[in-house]
Each structure stands twice: as structure tokens, then as C-alpha cells.
Design a protein around this motif. Structure first.
Motif, PDB file in Angstrom:
ATOM      1  N   THR A 124      22.723  12.189  -4.901  1.00 10.97           N
ATOM      2  CA  THR A 124      21.909  11.007  -4.596  1.00 10.97           C
ATOM      3  C   THR A 124      20.450  11.431  -4.496  1.00 10.97           C
ATOM      4  N   ALA A 125      19.565  10.483  -4.676  1.00 10.55           N
ATOM      5  CA  ALA A 125      18.128  10.719  -4.532  1.00 10.55           C
ATOM      6  C   ALA A 125      17.577   9.635  -3.627  1.00 10.55           C
ATOM      7  N   ASP A 126      17.079  10.033  -2.467  1.00 13.39           N
ATOM      8  CA  ASP A 126      16.620   9.085  -1.448  1.00 13.39           C
ATOM      9  C   ASP A 126      17.701   8.046  -1.148  1.00 13.39           C
ATOM     10  N   LYS A 167      21.088  19.342   0.908  1.00  9.32           N
ATOM     11  CA  LYS A 167      19.881  18.537   0.752  1.00  9.32           C
ATOM     12  C   LYS A 167      18.779  19.439   0.219  1.00  9.32           C
ATOM     13  N   LYS A 190       6.856  10.984  -7.855  1.00  7.61           N
ATOM     14  CA  LYS A 190       7.172  10.895  -6.431  1.00  7.61           C
ATOM     15  C   LYS A 190       8.437  11.726  -6.181  1.00  7.61           C
ATOM     16  N   ASN A 195      20.048   6.906  -3.108  1.00  5.88           N
ATOM     17  CA  ASN A 195      20.544   6.169  -4.272  1.00  5.88           C
ATOM     18  C   ASN A 195      21.342   7.097  -5.182  1.00  5.88           C
ATOM     19  N   PRO A 251      11.646  12.813  -4.617  1.00  9.71           N
ATOM     20  CA  PRO A 251      12.697  12.323  -3.702  1.00  9.71           C
ATOM     21  C   PRO A 251      13.414  13.487  -3.024  1.00  9.71           C
ATOM     22  N   VAL A 252      14.169  13.174  -2.005  1.00 11.42           N
ATOM     23  CA  VAL A 252      15.058  14.155  -1.381  1.00 11.42           C
ATOM     24  C   VAL A 252      16.443  13.973  -1.979  1.00 11.42           C
ATOM     25  N   TYR A 253      16.947  15.017  -2.594  1.00  9.11           N
ATOM     26  CA  TYR A 253      18.264  14.980  -3.228  1.00  9.11           C
ATOM     27  C   TYR A 253      19.322  15.438  -2.225  1.00  9.11           C
ATOM     28  N   GLN A 254      20.508  14.881  -2.381  1.00  7.83           N
ATOM     29  CA  GLN A 254      21.632  15.287  -1.552  1.00  7.83           C
ATOM     30  C   GLN A 254      22.874  15.360  -2.432  1.00  7.83           C
ATOM     31  N   THR A 300      14.839  19.476  -2.335  1.00 10.23           N
ATOM     32  CA  THR A 300      13.801  18.818  -3.138  1.00 10.23           C
ATOM     33  C   THR A 300      13.549  19.669  -4.369  1.00 10.23           C
TER      34      THR A 300
END
Length: 421
Positions: free
Chosen positions: A320-322, A281, A411, A324, A413-416, A283
């Protein structure tokens, strides 16, 4: 005495040789004036105006030029107006109506004045080069200086753009390689005159001819050989940014995975720092929104952010980002670098672009109503009451500009990045 007719090809070569010294001189002084700072940065409250011919008007349906400058400085309030007019020249001849006075030139001056610009991008020379040829160059130069005098009187600065080339292609214009080369030689001649005018007046000059010509070798930038399509305006926006001294948008973010944990480049920050490298995870430093890619003609585009994740175990990983999904790629592909050409930031940028297009469409209809003669012309006694409706559009335009201000800040997002099981 017998006069021999000069072959077209020889005439083109002769014209190119005559203009070569000027072109070399312009190249040696760089694409910007010596009196201008290397990097352009608008002030808070800047009012930027695009005035010129089809080059600017056709961008109203794409919005790339304004979007590029808006996203570069999301923390600054900058207002944009586009009064480009197809087929126009420095004398405003295309802006004439059957109401006279005002003359076409007076209309041009009025439109520039009403915009109250502090900075004006000037995009002329293409129409004049094709219609006036070499004989029309002195008149064009005189008209350009007169236009720049007006901009000076308004207390605004000018940024002068070269014309763009024409492209040899199958089109209604029948642009064969030979006549395209001849027309381009004339366009370069006018570009040299524009560059000289910029140098004389201490204004910034941006050569968009060469970068557009180079990009056209990789992707189709025009549907008719003359006017830019969506991909063309994408490349024009990036050429404009480069001419303003702005850094390329392309950036590579690297995450190095090892048994003891992971490390990142300066623009990335781990959220779950630890040893579970199959589920990262993080940013990213989102300082500006990206430019949405054109629907077609993505070849040769290198403005995207690239994410490299080195050291992953063999397998496939989904980013994914947030929550998605953005993209899935193999460990080898992640190590080589994956372009982030989609995701929440691209969606946000696309929404911002739509707002800019809507705002510009309303302004277009306000300053240039189709039934001009009946509303503000000599037959205004019939429909002059609609002037109030045109004025009321300002409220909607201002509201849209407020929405643009709310959407221009990225904005984060938090990437995973998770391994597929």
C-alpha cells in the motif's frame, strides 16, 4: 544501346550500399555531436520549442515528449512550446494560408521567433524523403541549414532528430514489406544528411529511427504504418531521453529481510526498523515522476521501478502507499521483483500529463486558430475583434503552466508491505 530497367529490389539494395559509408561514419561518431556534452540538462528558465512535421504535432494528444523532459528536472522552470505541423517540411510549405503574404516560410519563421526559444528540437526530413526522394536531398539540406541559421540568429541551440521508419502493416497506405523497405532506405538517406548537418554545425543529433524500429519488433507502434500511436510516443520519449544522454528510468529497489531485521538499498529507507518483517514500512527516494504507461502496447517496456523484497515468509503480501492498495503478490514474486506500474506516483504523473495536454491544446488554438483568415487574415475586417480573445488565452496558458509546476515534483508516500492473513 539497350537500357534494362533496374528491379525495385535491386534498386533498394544499391541505394542501401551507397548510403552505408555515411551511415557507418555517423554511427562511429556516436549519436551526439562531439561539441555537445554527453548528458543534456536544461537551464532554469529554458524555453524549449518543438518544430517539425506530424511527428511533433501528433504528440499534442499524448504529451509524452514534454512530460518526459518535465519530470526529469522537477526543480527547474522550463517552458515548452510545440509548433509541429502535419505534412510540413523545412520550408514551412504546410503552413500556408490563402492570405499571401506572408508566405508559408515567413509564417514558419514568425512562429519560431514568437516562441522565443533557447533550445529547439528540429524534426524534419520524413515528408521530404517521401516527396522529394534522392533528387530532393540537396534542396532539403539547403533548407535545413537555412532553418538552423535562423535558430542561430535567435541565440538558440538546436537538437536535430532523424525521421522515424515506416512499418510494413495492413493499412490504408498498403505498406508492403517491399515498398516499406524502399521508403525506409530513403528515410535513412535523409537521416544521414541530418546527422552530417549536425556534425558540421556542432549541434546534437539524435537517432530515433533505430530505437523506434527495434521497439516495433515487440509492440505495435502505429495504427497506419506511418504515424505513431500512444505506445509509439511512449517509446519515442524514452528514445529521446536516451539520445540526450539521460539514464534509464528503470530502477530496482531491494529490501532484504532477515530474522534480526531488514536492510535496504540506497534508494529505500525503513520507517519501522525492527524485527516485524511481516509488516514493513518504508519510503523510496522519489527524485522524478514515472512516465504513465500507454493504454495498449505495454510489451517491451522496461522503464518502471521494480521492488524486490527478499526473505519473506511464504504467503501473499499487499503493498500500500499512504494506505491505498497498490499491488498484491506472493513471496516468490516479491523476491523476483514486482514492477510498480501503478500507485500514487503514476496517478500524479497522469494528472500532470493531462495538464500538459490542456496547456498545449490552448496554445495550439492560439497560434493556429481555425478561422485564421477571418481573425488575422485578409478578412479580419469581419472578425478581427477576436484577436483580443486569442491574446487572452495567454493568461490561461500561464495559469496552467503554474499548475504544471506545482504537480511536477514527486510526492513521496509511505509504503507498507503487509502479509495477508
Amino acid at each position: 544501346m539497350i537500357h534494362k530497367k533496374v528491379p525495385p529490389t535491386f534498386g533498394y539494395i544499391l541505394l542501401w550500399l551507397l548510403t552505408l559509408p555515411t551511415l557507418l561514419a555517423v554511427a562511429q561518431t556516436s549519436s551526439t555531436s562531439r561539441t555537445e556534452p554527453a548528458t543534456f540538462a536544461p537551464k532554469n528558465g529554458e524555453r524549449i520549442l518543438f518544430v517539425g512535421n506530424t511527428l511533433f504535432e501528433n504528440d499534442l494528444q499524448h504529451g509524452y515528449l514534454e512530460l518526459a523532459l518535465t519530470t526529469r528536472w522537477p526543480d527547474r522552470q522550463v517552458l515548452f512550446r510545440n509548433i509541429g505541423w502535419s505534412g510540413d517540411n523545412v520550408f514551412g510549405d504546410a503552413r500556408g494560408t490563402i492570405t499571401n503574404p506572408p508566405t508559408p516560410y515567413e509564417v514558419l519563421m514568425e512562429q519560431i521567433t514568437k516562441a522565443q526559444p533557447t533550445l529547439v528540437f528540429v524534426g524534419y526530413g520524413g515528408t521530404e524523403a517521401q516527396e522529394g526522394g534522392e533528387e530532393g536531398l540537396p534542396r532539403f539540406t539547403q533548407g535545413l541549414h537555412k532553418l538552423l541559421d535562423k535558430i542561430d540568429q535567435l541565440g538558440a541551440k538546436a537538437v536535430l532528430l532523424s525521421p522515424i521508419p515506416v512499418f510494413a502493416a495492413d493499412s490504408p497506405e498498403n505498406l508492403t514489406k517491399r515498398n516499406a523497405a524502399q521508403r525506409n532506405a530513403m528515410l535513412q538517406l535523409y537521416a544521414s544528411a541530418i546527422a552530417r548537418a549536425a556534425t558540421e554545425r556542432g549541434a546534437r543529433y539524435i537517432d530515433i529511427y533505430k530505437p523506434i524500429q527495434e521497439a516495433s519488433q515487440k509492440v505495435t507502434l502505429s495504427d497506419n504504418g506511418i504515424h505513431l500511436n500512444e505506445a509509439g510516443y511512449y517509446h519515442l520519449a524514452t528514445a529521446l531521453e536516451k539520445g540526450l544522454g539521460l539514464a534509464p528510468r528503470q530502477e530496482t529497489v531491494t529490501i532484504q529481510v532477515a530474522k534480526q531485521g531488514a536492510s535496504t538499498s540506497a534508494t529505500a529507507k525503513l520507517v519501522n526498523a525492527g524485527t516485524d518483517n511481516s509488516n514493513l514500512k518504508f519510503t523510496l527516494d522519489e527524485h522524478q515522476l514515472p512516465l504513465p504507461l500507454p493504454a495498449e502496447g505495454k510489451a517491451g517496456i522496461d522503464q518502471e521501478r521494480v521492488l524486490r523484497v527478499i526473505g519473506l515468509k511464504k504467503g501473499y503480501y499487499t503493498l500500500t502507499a499512504d494506505g491505498n492498495q497498490v499491488i498484491t503478490a506472493s513471496d516468490k514474486q516479491w523476491a523476483e521483483g514486482v514492477a510498480l506500474s501503478q500507485g500514487p506516483l503514476m496517478t500524479q504523473a497522469a494528472q500532470l500529463r493531462e495538464m500538459i495536454q490542456k496547456k498545449n491544446e490552448l496554445y495550439f488554438h492560439q497560434y493556429r486558430p481555425q478561422n485564421h483568415t477571418y481573425i488575422i487574415g485578409f478578412r479580419s475586417y469581419e472578425q478581427g475583434r477576436h484577436v483580443k480573445t486569442l491574446e487572452d488565452l495567454s493568461f490561461i496558458i500561464t495559469w496552467l503552466e503554474g499548475q504544471i509546476a506545482l504537480r511536477r515534483m514527486p510526492k513521496s508516500p509511505v509504503y507498507q508491505l503487509s502479509r495477508l492473513q
